[in-house]
Design a protein around this motif. Structure first.
Motif, mmCIF file in Angstrom:
data_model
loop_
_atom_site.group_PDB
_atom_site.id
_atom_site.type_symbol
_atom_site.label_atom_id
_atom_site.label_comp_id
_atom_site.label_asym_id
_atom_site.label_seq_id
_atom_site.Cartn_x
_atom_site.Cartn_y
_atom_site.Cartn_z
ATOM 1 N N ASP A 1 5.658 2.304 1.083
ATOM 2 C CA ASP A 1 5.250 2.870 -0.197
ATOM 3 C C ASP A 1 4.058 2.117 -0.774
ATOM 4 O O ASP A 1 3.117 2.717 -1.294
ATOM 5 C CB ASP A 1 6.411 2.847 -1.200
ATOM 6 C CG ASP A 1 7.570 3.738 -0.751
ATOM 7 O OD1 ASP A 1 7.287 4.716 -0.028
ATOM 8 O OD2 ASP A 1 8.716 3.457 -1.132
ATOM 9 N N LYS A 2 4.096 0.787 -0.690
ATOM 10 C CA LYS A 2 2.999 -0.019 -1.224
ATOM 11 C C LYS A 2 1.716 0.243 -0.446
ATOM 12 O O LYS A 2 0.634 0.332 -1.024
ATOM 13 C CB LYS A 2 3.358 -1.501 -1.170
ATOM 14 C CG LYS A 2 4.438 -1.901 -2.158
ATOM 15 C CD LYS A 2 4.721 -3.371 -2.091
ATOM 16 C CE LYS A 2 5.838 -3.765 -3.065
ATOM 17 N NZ LYS A 2 6.148 -5.193 -2.977
ATOM 18 N N ASP A 3 1.840 0.371 0.880
ATOM 19 C CA ASP A 3 0.672 0.645 1.705
ATOM 20 C C ASP A 3 0.058 1.995 1.335
ATOM 21 O O ASP A 3 -1.159 2.137 1.255
ATOM 22 C CB ASP A 3 1.033 0.627 3.189
ATOM 23 C CG ASP A 3 1.408 -0.762 3.679
ATOM 24 O OD1 ASP A 3 1.002 -1.754 3.019
ATOM 25 O OD2 ASP A 3 2.091 -0.862 4.714
ATOM 26 N N LYS A 4 0.906 2.985 1.115
ATOM 27 C CA LYS A 4 0.414 4.312 0.757
ATOM 28 C C LYS A 4 -0.276 4.289 -0.599
ATOM 29 O O LYS A 4 -1.300 4.935 -0.805
ATOM 30 C CB LYS A 4 1.563 5.326 0.743
ATOM 31 C CG LYS A 4 2.076 5.670 2.126
ATOM 32 C CD LYS A 4 3.200 6.675 2.063
ATOM 33 C CE LYS A 4 3.751 6.975 3.444
ATOM 34 N NZ LYS A 4 4.890 7.910 3.388
#
Length: 119
Positions: free
Chosen positions: A31-34
């Motif tokens: 989620d953080k990467d996205k």
């Protein structure tokens, strides 16, 4: 015979990296990467929009397309539309008639010879 193998080590072989203490790796959350990727895309859109009058296409990976890539995509879409229009312009019956005319124009060299067992 079992005496010959008495000195051999039993169990799995240990590699040098196995003997060291293993560090636990932290798992990255997707989620953080996205979210970071979306932020980068938004920033690049804002920068390209303010600096250029042209609108640049952005891939889902967040990469801005080059001029060559954009022109390639445009030509691909144009050719695909052209093929669709050519196929849609003729009905199946018309295509069959055209194919039959083409076959009639060929020489008999391409015909399949008849095979007869009872002459």
């Amino acid at each position: 015979m079992s005496d010959e193998y008495q000195h051999a080590a039993r169990g799995k072989l240990k590699l040098k990296s196995d003997s060291e203490i293993k560090k636990k790796k932290k798992k990255k959350s997707k989620d953080k990467d996205k979210e970071k990727l979306r932020e980068k895309v938004e920033k690049s859109l804002e920068q390209s929009g303010s600096g250029n009058g042209q609108q640049q296409q952005v891939k889902p990976t967040g990469r801005v397309l080059t001029k060559a890539e954009e022109s390639f995509k445009k030509m691909q879409e144009k050719m695909q539309k052209k093929r669709i229009m050519e196929k849609a312009s003729m009905t199946h019956k018309q295509r069959v008639e055209q194919f039959n005319q083409h076959l009639d124009g060929l020489t008999e060299h391409f015909d399949i010879p008849k095979v007869s067992w009872t002459k």
